[in-house]
Design a protein around this motif. Structure first.
Motif, PDB file in Angstrom:
ATOM      1  N   GLU A  88       0.661  -1.374   0.057  1.00  0.00           N
ATOM      2  CA  GLU A  88       0.057  -0.114   0.045  1.00  0.00           C
ATOM      3  C   GLU A  88       0.764   1.092   0.016  1.00  0.00           C
ATOM      4  O   GLU A  88       1.839   1.483   0.768  1.00  0.00           O
ATOM      5  N   LEU A  89       0.533   2.158  -1.025  1.00  0.00           N
ATOM      6  CA  LEU A  89       1.530   3.604  -1.135  1.00  0.00           C
ATOM      7  C   LEU A  89       0.336   4.535  -1.214  1.00  0.00           C
ATOM      8  O   LEU A  89      -0.332   4.462  -1.872  1.00  0.00           O
ATOM      9  N   GLU A  90       0.463   5.303  -0.185  1.00  0.00           N
ATOM     10  CA  GLU A  90      -0.431   6.462  -0.226  1.00  0.00           C
ATOM     11  C   GLU A  90      -2.120   6.205  -0.516  1.00  0.00           C
ATOM     12  O   GLU A  90      -2.555   6.979  -1.170  1.00  0.00           O
ATOM     13  N   GLY A  91      -2.445   5.204   0.140  1.00  0.00           N
ATOM     14  CA  GLY A  91      -3.979   4.886   0.026  1.00  0.00           C
ATOM     15  C   GLY A  91      -4.225   4.123  -1.186  1.00  0.00           C
ATOM     16  O   GLY A  91      -5.447   3.701  -1.422  1.00  0.00           O
ATOM     17  N   LEU A  92      -3.006   3.752  -1.987  1.00  0.00           N
ATOM     18  CA  LEU A  92      -3.396   2.751  -3.125  1.00  0.00           C
ATOM     19  C   LEU A  92      -2.959   1.443  -2.792  1.00  0.00           C
ATOM     20  O   LEU A  92      -1.870   1.401  -2.273  1.00  0.00           O
ATOM     21  N   ASN A  93      -3.656   0.348  -3.312  1.00  0.00           N
ATOM     22  CA  ASN A  93      -3.391  -0.789  -3.223  1.00  0.00           C
ATOM     23  C   ASN A  93      -2.755  -1.448  -4.518  1.00  0.00           C
ATOM     24  O   ASN A  93      -3.245  -1.375  -5.528  1.00  0.00           O
ATOM     25  N   PHE A  94      -1.615  -2.138  -4.290  1.00  0.00           N
ATOM     26  CA  PHE A  94      -0.769  -2.662  -5.474  1.00  0.00           C
ATOM     27  C   PHE A  94      -0.479  -4.122  -5.191  1.00  0.00           C
ATOM     28  O   PHE A  94      -0.304  -4.602  -4.025  1.00  0.00           O
ATOM     29  N   TRP A  95      -0.355  -4.923  -6.259  1.00  0.00           N
ATOM     30  CA  TRP A  95      -0.166  -6.364  -6.154  1.00  0.00           C
ATOM     31  C   TRP A  95       0.746  -6.680  -7.453  1.00  0.00           C
ATOM     32  O   TRP A  95       0.592  -6.018  -8.533  1.00  0.00           O
ATOM     33  N   GLY A  96       1.997  -7.367  -7.134  1.00  0.00           N
ATOM     34  CA  GLY A  96       2.931  -7.845  -8.351  1.00  0.00           C
ATOM     35  C   GLY A  96       3.077  -9.037  -8.585  1.00  0.00           C
ATOM     36  O   GLY A  96       3.125  -9.830  -7.378  1.00  0.00           O
ATOM     37  N   SER A  97       3.256  -9.488  -9.776  1.00  0.00           N
ATOM     38  CA  SER A  97       3.561 -11.209 -10.203  1.00  0.00           C
ATOM     39  C   SER A  97       4.056 -11.281 -11.155  1.00  0.00           C
ATOM     40  O   SER A  97       3.874 -10.690 -12.224  1.00  0.00           O
ATOM     41  N   PRO A  98       5.260 -12.219 -11.299  1.00  0.00           N
ATOM     42  CA  PRO A  98       6.242 -12.182 -12.355  1.00  0.00           C
ATOM     43  C   PRO A  98       5.772 -13.242 -13.569  1.00  0.00           C
ATOM     44  O   PRO A  98       6.323 -13.308 -14.675  1.00  0.00           O
ATOM     45  N   TRP A  99       4.738 -14.070 -13.140  1.00  0.00           N
ATOM     46  CA  TRP A  99       4.667 -15.262 -13.933  1.00  0.00           C
ATOM     47  C   TRP A  99       4.153 -15.217 -15.368  1.00  0.00           C
ATOM     48  O   TRP A  99       3.250 -14.384 -15.438  1.00  0.00           O
ATOM     49  N   THR A 100       4.351 -16.144 -16.340  1.00  0.00           N
ATOM     50  CA  THR A 100       3.963 -15.934 -17.624  1.00  0.00           C
ATOM     51  C   THR A 100       3.889 -17.537 -18.317  1.00  0.00           C
ATOM     52  O   THR A 100       4.593 -18.446 -17.477  1.00  0.00           O
ATOM     53  N   PRO A 101       2.850 -17.774 -19.056  1.00  0.00           N
ATOM     54  CA  PRO A 101       2.988 -19.043 -19.740  1.00  0.00           C
ATOM     55  C   PRO A 101       4.018 -19.415 -20.191  1.00  0.00           C
ATOM     56  O   PRO A 101       5.030 -18.756 -20.980  1.00  0.00           O
ATOM     57  N   VAL A 102       4.547 -20.706 -20.228  1.00  0.00           N
ATOM     58  CA  VAL A 102       5.871 -21.363 -20.704  1.00  0.00           C
ATOM     59  C   VAL A 102       6.076 -20.860 -21.918  1.00  0.00           C
ATOM     60  O   VAL A 102       5.399 -21.046 -23.033  1.00  0.00           O
ATOM     61  N   PHE A 103       7.403 -20.419 -22.340  1.00  0.00           N
ATOM     62  CA  PHE A 103       7.922 -19.966 -23.331  1.00  0.00           C
ATOM     63  C   PHE A 103       9.435 -20.164 -23.538  1.00  0.00           C
ATOM     64  O   PHE A 103       9.919 -19.482 -22.858  1.00  0.00           O
ATOM     65  N   PHE A 104       9.974 -21.229 -24.312  1.00  0.00           N
ATOM     66  CA  PHE A 104      11.087 -21.561 -24.520  1.00  0.00           C
ATOM     67  C   PHE A 104      11.921 -21.827 -22.955  1.00  0.00           C
ATOM     68  O   PHE A 104      13.155 -21.435 -22.815  1.00  0.00           O
ATOM     69  N   ASN A 105      11.165 -21.974 -21.978  1.00  0.00           N
ATOM     70  CA  ASN A 105      11.848 -22.427 -20.666  1.00  0.00           C
ATOM     71  C   ASN A 105      12.483 -20.965 -20.152  1.00  0.00           C
ATOM     72  O   ASN A 105      13.672 -21.406 -19.501  1.00  0.00           O
ATOM     73  N   TRP A 106      11.912 -20.003 -20.169  1.00  0.00           N
ATOM     74  CA  TRP A 106      12.633 -18.810 -19.610  1.00  0.00           C
ATOM     75  C   TRP A 106      12.341 -18.864 -17.997  1.00  0.00           C
ATOM     76  O   TRP A 106      11.556 -19.723 -17.533  1.00  0.00           O
ATOM     77  N   ALA A 107      12.863 -17.948 -17.219  1.00  0.00           N
ATOM     78  CA  ALA A 107      12.429 -17.714 -15.859  1.00  0.00           C
ATOM     79  C   ALA A 107      10.935 -17.568 -15.734  1.00  0.00           C
ATOM     80  O   ALA A 107      10.333 -16.953 -16.440  1.00  0.00           O
TER      81      ALA A 107
END
Length: 209
Positions: A88-107
């Motif tokens: 939460e920053l200055e009254g706003l709620n944030f959410w973050g996530s890095p995942w993506t569907p499999v594509f050439f076995n990246w991170a």
């Protein structure tokens, strides 16, 4: 709050002219080779910018966050790092996530279906800003092919966003679909800085929330 959005700088962040704002969000693929040395340089660059707040998530090229997570978090001193987590920053709620569907076995790749659905089910309701590395299916997610553009976004993410849309969804990953699209009450922003030819020519996206 003035929010400046970038993504997919691929180690070329110092070539990007970043506008002033209250918050800088980087939606992943921030590094070149994905090493801790790359991250140290990125962190120094973050520290040189005037924004009061910075948020970073990882992308499929950002290997150190997957393979050396503790060391990476220690190095990143000038930005908040989100990985299936919120802030939460200055009254706003944030959410973050890095995942993506499999594509050439990246991170941070997961198989389409239950594995990705489980990650997206963690997204809270009544969210102001969602930051993912990749797009939802059907929204700024097309890449050219020999038979025309094809959609490569995540179907599981699209289903979750339909049931609990945030006010703002920021992502990148699909360089060719840079832009903005309003869907219902949610503004989707593909903030990919690099073009399809990996040149950092797309301008940062500036929004007021």
């Amino acid at each position: 709050m003035k929010i400046v959005c970038i993504s997919d700088t691929h180690g070329m962040h110092r070539q990007v002219k970043v506008p002033d704002g209250d918050l800088l969000i980087h939606a992943g693929d921030c590094l070149g080779q994905g090493t801790l040395d790359d991250l140290e340089d990125l962190n120094d660059w973050f520290g040189s910018l005037p924004h009061r707040h910075k948020i970073l998530i990882a992308g499929n090229h950002d290997w150190c966050f997957q393979d050396e997570p503790e060391e990476s978090r220690v190095l990143l001193t000038h930005a908040h790092y989100l990985q299936d987590s919120g802030l939460e920053l200055e009254g706003l709620n944030f959410w973050g996530s890095p995942w993506t569907p499999v594509f050439f076995n990246w991170a941070f790749n997961l198989e389409r279906g239950p594995e990705l659905a489980e990650r997206w089910e963690r997204i809270p309701e009544k969210l102001d800003v969602l930051i993912t590395h990749g797009p939802a299916a059907g929204i700024l997610d097309t890449v050219p092919s020999g038979t025309g553009d094809i959609s490569v976004g995540c179907e599981e993410l699209a289903r979750v966003l339909e049931s609990r849309p945030p006010r703002l969804h920021i992502f990148g990953h699909i360089h060719e679909s840079y832009g903005q699209k309003q869907v219902g009450n949610c503004l989707h922003v593909n903030a990919s800085t690099c073009t399809g030819s990996y040149k950092p020519l797309n301008l940062p996206v500036v929004l007021d929330l």
